[in-house]
Design an enzyme around this catalytic site. Structure first.
Site, mmCIF file in Angstrom:
data_model
loop_
_atom_site.group_PDB
_atom_site.id
_atom_site.type_symbol
_atom_site.label_atom_id
_atom_site.label_comp_id
_atom_site.label_asym_id
_atom_site.label_seq_id
_atom_site.Cartn_x
_atom_site.Cartn_y
_atom_site.Cartn_z
ATOM 1 N N LYS A 63 -36.851 23.733 72.794
ATOM 2 C CA LYS A 63 -36.659 22.908 73.988
ATOM 3 C C LYS A 63 -37.359 23.503 75.193
ATOM 4 C CE LYS A 63 -32.176 21.259 72.362
ATOM 5 N NZ LYS A 63 -30.717 21.278 72.554
ATOM 6 N N LYS A 85 -28.210 31.252 72.129
ATOM 7 C CA LYS A 85 -27.014 30.423 72.049
ATOM 8 C C LYS A 85 -25.806 31.309 71.794
ATOM 9 C CE LYS A 85 -26.064 25.954 72.317
ATOM 10 N NZ LYS A 85 -26.690 25.022 73.260
#
Length: 392
Positions: A56, A74
């Protein structure tokens, strides 16, 4: 791509529950990626999400912009966010991760957590901010922090701009696909799984564009109406977890089982709740023409392969839901100000260009949109690494 730079498993000394942090890559010494809390969260899941964040970030690289992509990371906690002890667990997790958040991991809300809750827990854990690792990269930290704080204060018809930015990006992705196919918005039906942060905002933007939202699902089940649901009424009746108070349902609104959204008579499906929602065991229920991945990793690879074979196009999460992350950085770095109209215009323009590029690449290569998105990332990563440095 190589293995993640770092994988960490943390065990809470009070409850025995586990938390995870995976740093896929660092760019300029920093990685970006939210923190999710859900029962059953695993290291494997967080690893996949971290790789998705790397993609992304790379996909939104604009040499002319102030925002420069970061690496991907993450975090995850294996706990039900509605558990009475979940907040204390969150604070303990953030205390344990404090050295990483201070040094190189910028994080924020994800599945099961809101940014307000994250900010409160971060302060209690002794952090300046959940994104403080990026501050040394800013030209004017004071102005940037004020700009982002002001943006978080903006509301549009009762919903915060931070929530709406991601939904705007998801909706624009769907609208771009419809435009390319020559399908009019009026009469196009949508089913949404999840009416939380991403699903609720997406439903609003699609309804306001003229599409008919015929089904939404939450933890209590699916609410459906072939003539169209009153999206705004449902949004007003949500709790903090996206669960709708059924007292607001109108005559004609149906209460169906939780998985009924998947087989809804709709052209567009928007899985916006959990990962792995569509698999080889249930993909045959899908009658939609497009699946627009607002959630992270909602369609498993085998299911996607079968869907593609019967003409269903999956618009992948790494593109579709990337607007939330990008909005944070566009605002903090100063590409946009704390203004809803400016944010929506920039998001629509950026997301439409990215989706068009992905679909053009898919058409040209004779492949799926996901494969095309991966190809675009492969093209961009060496450019980013050469210009800004890339820590494997």
């Amino acid at each position: 791509m190589a293995a993640p730079l770092m994988s960490l498993v943390w065990t809470d000394h009070v409850t025995g529950r586990q938390g995870f942090l995976v740093v896929d890559r660092l760019v300029r010494g920093v990685a970006s990626g939210g923190l999710r809390m859900r029962p059953g969260c695993t290291l494997e899941e967080v690893t996949g999400l971290a790789r998705g964040m790397t993609m992304k970030e790379a996909l939104h690289y604009n040499p002319a912009g102030r925002y420069v992509p970061l690496g991907g990371a993450k975090g995850g906690i294996d706990c039900d966010p509605q558990d009475p002890g979940s907040y204390a667990l969150l604070v303990r997790y953030l205390r344990a991760m404090r050295p990483y958040i201070e040094s190189f991991w910028t994080t924020g809300e994800d599945l099961g957590l809101t940014q307000d809750l994250m900010d409160r827990a971060a302060a209690e854990a002794g952090l300046v901010s959940s994104v403080q690792a990026v501050y040394p990269l800013l030209d004017d930290e004071t102005a940037a922090r004020r700009r982002l704080a002001d943006a978080f204060e903006v509301e549009v018809d009762g919903i915060g701009l931070d929530e709406l930015a991601g939904g705007c990006g998801v909706a624009e992705s769907a609208l771009t696909a419809l435009d390319r196919a020559g399908v009019p918005y009026a009469g196009t039906r949508v089913a949404v799984q999840g009416l939380g942060t991403m699903g609720g905002a997406t439903a609003r933007f699609l309804a306001r564009a003229g599409l008919t939202v015929v089904a939404v699902a939450d933890v209590k089940g699916t609410i459906a109406n072939p003539a169209g649901l009153d999206v705004e009424a449902l949004l007003r009746a949500r709790d903090a977890y996206g669960t709708v108070d059924r007292a607001v349902l109108r005559p004609g609104d149906l209460e169906l089982p939780g998985d009924a959204w998947l087989a809804a008579d709709a052209e567009v499906l928007v899985p916006a709740a959990v990962s792995y929602a569509i698999d080889a065991a249930n993909e045959h229920l899908v009658t939609a023409r497009w699946i627009v991945e607002a959630a992270n990793m909602p369609v498993l690879p085998e299911a996607e392969e079968r869907l593609a074979a019967r003409g269903v196009t999956v618009l992948p999460d790494v593109v579709v839901n990337s607007g939330t992350n990008a909005w944070w950085w566009w605002t903090l770095f100063g590409d946009i100000g704390p203004d809803a109209d400016e944010a929506f215009a920039h998001t629509r323009r950026s997301m439409r260009a990215l989706v068009e590029l992905m679909l053009d690449r898919a058409d040209g290569d004779g492949t799926t949109p996901r494969a095309a998105a991966h190809a675009l990332v492969t093209d961009r990563l060496p450019v980013i690494a050469e210009r800004f440095g890339w820590y494997r």
